[in-house]
Design a protein around this motif. Structure first.
Motif, PDB file in Angstrom:
ATOM      1  N   ASP A  98       0.825  -1.133   0.007  1.00 18.75           N
ATOM      2  CA  ASP A  98       0.221   0.065   0.017  1.00 18.75           C
ATOM      3  C   ASP A  98       1.037   1.336  -0.041  1.00 18.75           C
ATOM      4  OD1 ASP A  98      -2.811   0.944   0.591  1.00 18.75           O
ATOM      5  OD2 ASP A  98      -1.645   2.346   1.763  1.00 18.75           O
ATOM      6  N   PRO A  99       0.718   2.078  -0.695  1.00 13.45           N
ATOM      7  CA  PRO A  99       1.214   3.389  -0.979  1.00 13.45           C
ATOM      8  C   PRO A  99       1.443   4.227   0.525  1.00 13.45           C
ATOM      9  CG  PRO A  99      -0.021   3.379  -2.680  1.00 13.45           C
ATOM     10  CD  PRO A  99      -0.486   2.268  -1.731  1.00 13.45           C
ATOM     11  N   LEU A 100       0.685   4.239   1.300  1.00  8.27           N
ATOM     12  CA  LEU A 100       0.583   5.007   2.391  1.00  8.27           C
ATOM     13  C   LEU A 100       1.626   4.099   3.350  1.00  8.27           C
ATOM     14  CD1 LEU A 100      -0.289   6.937   4.708  1.00  8.27           C
ATOM     15  CD2 LEU A 100      -1.978   5.263   5.465  1.00  8.27           C
ATOM     16  N   VAL A 101       1.581   2.725   3.480  1.00  7.24           N
ATOM     17  CA  VAL A 101       2.447   2.145   4.233  1.00  7.24           C
ATOM     18  C   VAL A 101       4.018   2.390   3.520  1.00  7.24           C
ATOM     19  CG1 VAL A 101       3.274  -0.227   4.649  1.00  7.24           C
ATOM     20  CG2 VAL A 101       0.926   0.153   4.803  1.00  7.24           C
ATOM     21  N   VAL A 102       4.092   2.285   2.409  1.00  2.78           N
ATOM     22  CA  VAL A 102       5.460   2.247   1.767  1.00  2.78           C
ATOM     23  C   VAL A 102       6.002   3.699   2.286  1.00  2.78           C
ATOM     24  CG1 VAL A 102       6.859   2.634  -0.115  1.00  2.78           C
ATOM     25  CG2 VAL A 102       5.195   0.653  -0.123  1.00  2.78           C
ATOM     26  N   VAL A 103       5.220   4.833   1.994  1.00  2.00           N
ATOM     27  CA  VAL A 103       5.695   6.039   2.267  1.00  2.00           C
ATOM     28  C   VAL A 103       5.951   6.338   3.726  1.00  2.00           C
ATOM     29  CG1 VAL A 103       4.765   8.600   2.475  1.00  2.00           C
ATOM     30  CG2 VAL A 103       4.445   7.330   0.203  1.00  2.00           C
ATOM     31  N   CYS A 104       5.285   5.740   4.638  1.00  4.14           N
ATOM     32  CA  CYS A 104       5.698   5.797   5.973  1.00  4.14           C
ATOM     33  C   CYS A 104       6.720   5.029   6.239  1.00  4.14           C
ATOM     34  CB  CYS A 104       4.419   5.339   6.949  1.00  4.14           C
ATOM     35  SG  CYS A 104       2.879   6.153   7.070  1.00  4.14           S
ATOM     36  N   LEU A 105       7.055   3.993   5.867  1.00  5.42           N
ATOM     37  CA  LEU A 105       8.101   3.214   6.203  1.00  5.42           C
ATOM     38  C   LEU A 105       9.542   3.990   5.545  1.00  5.42           C
ATOM     39  CD1 LEU A 105       7.025  -0.380   5.655  1.00  5.42           C
ATOM     40  CD2 LEU A 105       7.223   1.060   7.890  1.00  5.42           C
ATOM     41  N   VAL A 106       9.273   4.471   4.466  1.00  2.00           N
ATOM     42  CA  VAL A 106      10.370   5.154   3.861  1.00  2.00           C
ATOM     43  C   VAL A 106      10.905   6.453   4.575  1.00  2.00           C
ATOM     44  CG1 VAL A 106      10.982   6.390   1.886  1.00  2.00           C
ATOM     45  CG2 VAL A 106      10.240   4.281   1.565  1.00  2.00           C
ATOM     46  N   VAL A 107       9.914   7.123   4.934  1.00  2.79           N
ATOM     47  CA  VAL A 107      10.368   8.261   5.788  1.00  2.79           C
ATOM     48  C   VAL A 107      10.707   8.045   7.093  1.00  2.79           C
ATOM     49  CG1 VAL A 107       8.991  10.268   7.043  1.00  2.79           C
ATOM     50  CG2 VAL A 107       8.309   9.945   4.569  1.00  2.79           C
ATOM     51  N   GLY A 108      10.401   6.801   7.635  1.00  2.00           N
ATOM     52  CA  GLY A 108      10.666   6.356   8.971  1.00  2.00           C
ATOM     53  C   GLY A 108      12.230   6.229   8.885  1.00  2.00           C
ATOM     54  N   VAL A 109      12.690   5.458   7.787  1.00  2.00           N
ATOM     55  CA  VAL A 109      13.914   4.894   7.493  1.00  2.00           C
ATOM     56  C   VAL A 109      14.981   6.201   7.322  1.00  2.00           C
ATOM     57  CG1 VAL A 109      15.614   3.580   6.226  1.00  2.00           C
ATOM     58  CG2 VAL A 109      13.500   2.389   6.890  1.00  2.00           C
ATOM     59  N   VAL A 110      14.469   7.037   6.331  1.00  2.00           N
ATOM     60  CA  VAL A 110      15.495   8.104   6.018  1.00  2.00           C
ATOM     61  C   VAL A 110      15.454   9.225   7.170  1.00  2.00           C
ATOM     62  CG1 VAL A 110      15.484  10.187   4.648  1.00  2.00           C
ATOM     63  CG2 VAL A 110      14.631   8.178   3.525  1.00  2.00           C
TER      64      VAL A 110
END
Length: 478
Positions: free
Chosen positions: A233-245
């Motif tokens: 899901d795009p929301l899940v991917v965005v949240c995880l990417v933001v969290g890692v970065v």
């Protein structure tokens, strides 16, 4: 004034007050976070809002608790643990009352988000008070008692939630928080007044705090939403990417800041770094194992929710009765053996359940492993806490406690989120076996990590020493 410790690890009046406040404030958070789950259906019936509302009653609290805990630990170290804890308890109590009188679903969700913020402030400050108030055998005894009583709160929480809903109203789950808050008020004020004014060095690392919050918030929100939306899901991917970065940026900031929020030098302490790795494996296994087992008891073995809770009770009762003894033994022989042995016993317990031949019977197939797991957990928890926090300076005990709590909570979230994939999307007998084997593997990793990485400090049992300060950074107490 510092207080000398005795061979019997007897506590001074000041240390008893610290323990009382630390236990009640921790129980406040534990009771609320656990008891609410049983009240969700009643909330939905009265306020409406559907499944999404019920999810966010839980997830809103977890989101702010998980994302703000590091920043809260830093504030406790800089501005005084008793002072910060007092603010957290007041805010938590006020938000509990707002939750209890909520007139619609949006008010309740908003109050829960703010309640999680207050819980993030309370959680690291409570244990940091203990670490700052004593050393040696007395500290070990206090940690053991703290572990035992907070475990008792975990035992009581489902009963409190169920009784509130069945006998009165779901609102009582929140309003009952006023009672422990009132009981600890005078001792907490006395601790705060007795502590000298803190004198934090350097400027507060605001950018580091923001990056830490964004990183944890992104990771926690992504893991929460993954359960309903899936990994793609795009929301899940965005949240995880933001969290890692944001997490990478946070580490870079802590390496370059003049007054970092999280001094990375703490991870040069072998027991702190190794203990947190061991915490990750162990609490990931605890979260996944109890999640899978709780569902299996109900969905495959036909137990009701209350009966399933009773079925898991022996493990928590072991923590209540055995933790003080485990803490004393750990203080005498060092944490390495308990931290290796405890998860090893837990791994055997999970493996035992995985190898049982279905159909399973609780009394024949589940009770024995649950009791064995409780024994392993009791051996591990108090020595692990003492080893991790004992490896950091007293002035950094707040952020040390926050790191360890954050590691435990995020590990549990990650492993629960991964449970569906490990079980194959269906909780049948084969899925249960895979889940138990995965949890056993995580505990085995925790055991091996501790055996290879933990170092026993110099003997501390029966050693005379000076108790550090309470509630301040300078080493002076009340």
């Amino acid at each position: 004034m510092t207080q000398p410790e005795t061979e019997s690890a007897a506590m001074t009046p000041l240390q008893r007050r610290v323990l009382f406040v630390a236990v009640l404030s921790s129980c406040l958070v534990i009771l609320d976070s656990s008891a609410v789950n049983l009240a969700l259906p009643a909330m939905g019936r009265e306020l409406g809002g559907g499944l999404a509302f019920q999810q966010w009653v839980v997830d809103g609290y977890l989101l702010t608790l998980g994302s703000l805990i590091l920043a809260a630990g830093t504030l406790a170290d800089r501005y005084g643990r008793a002072r910060v804890l007092e603010i957290g308890v007041i805010a938590f109590t006020v938000m509990s009352v707002v939750c209890g009188i909520s007139w619609n679903e949006w008010v309740l969700v908003a109050a829960r988000v703010l309640q999680g913020t207050a819980a993030a402030v309370v959680t690291p400050s409570a244990l940091a008070l203990i670490m700052a108030s004593a050393g040696g055998a007395t500290r070990a005894r206090m940690i053991g008692l703290w572990t035992a009583w907070t475990s008792a709160a975990a035992v009581a929480a489902p009963f409190v939630g169920g009784a509130a809903v069945d006998l009165a109203t779901w609102r009582l789950v929140f309003l009952v928080n006023v009672v422990p808050a009132a009981l600890m008020w005078r001792p907490l004020v006395a601790l705060r007044r007795g502590a000298p004014a803190p004198s934090p060095a350097g400027r507060l690392d605001v950018l580091g705090a923001v990056l830490g919050v964004v990183s944890l918030a992104g990771l926690v929100l992504g893991l929460i939403e993954q359960g309903a939306r899936g990994w793609g899901d795009p929301l899940v991917v965005v949240c995880l990417v933001v969290g890692v970065v944001a997490g990478v940026a946070f580490v870079v900031r802590q390496r370059t800041a003049a007054s970092p929020m999280l001094p990375l030098v703490l991870f040069r302490e072998r027991n702190f770094a190794t203990g947190n790795v061991s915490t990750w494996w162990a609490y990931g296994a605890l979260g996944m194992g109890f999640f899978v087992l709780g569902l299996y008891l109900q969905q495959r073995m036909g137990l009701r929710a209350f009966e399933a809770g009773l079925g898991l009770l022996p493990a928590t009762l072991s923590l209540l009765f055995l933790s003080p003894t485990a803490a004393r033994i750990g203080a005498r022989i060092g944490p390495r053996l308990p931290m290796a042995l405890g998860p090893g016993i837990g791994a055997v317990a999970y493996g035992w359940m995985a190898l049982e031949t279905p159909p399973l019977d609780y009394w024949r197939d589940i009770l024995g492993p649950v009791v064995l797991f409780g024994l392993g957990l009791s051996i591990m928890v108090a020595p692990l806490t003492a080893a991790v926090l004992g490896a950091v300076p007293v002035e950094s005990s707040g952020i040390g406690s926050a790191v360890n709590n954050a590691v435990a909570r995020v590990a549990s979230l990650v492993c629960i989120a991964a449970a569906g994939g490990i079980m194959g999307g269906t909780l049948d007998d084969a899925g249960f076996r895979r889940g138990m084997l995965a949890a056993a593997g995580l505990l085995a990793a925790s055991s091996l990590t501790s055996a290879l990485g933990i170092r026993n400090p110099a003997p501390i049992a029966a050693a005379a020493g000076e108790a550090p300060a309470v509630g301040d950074e300078s080493g002076a107490g009340s």
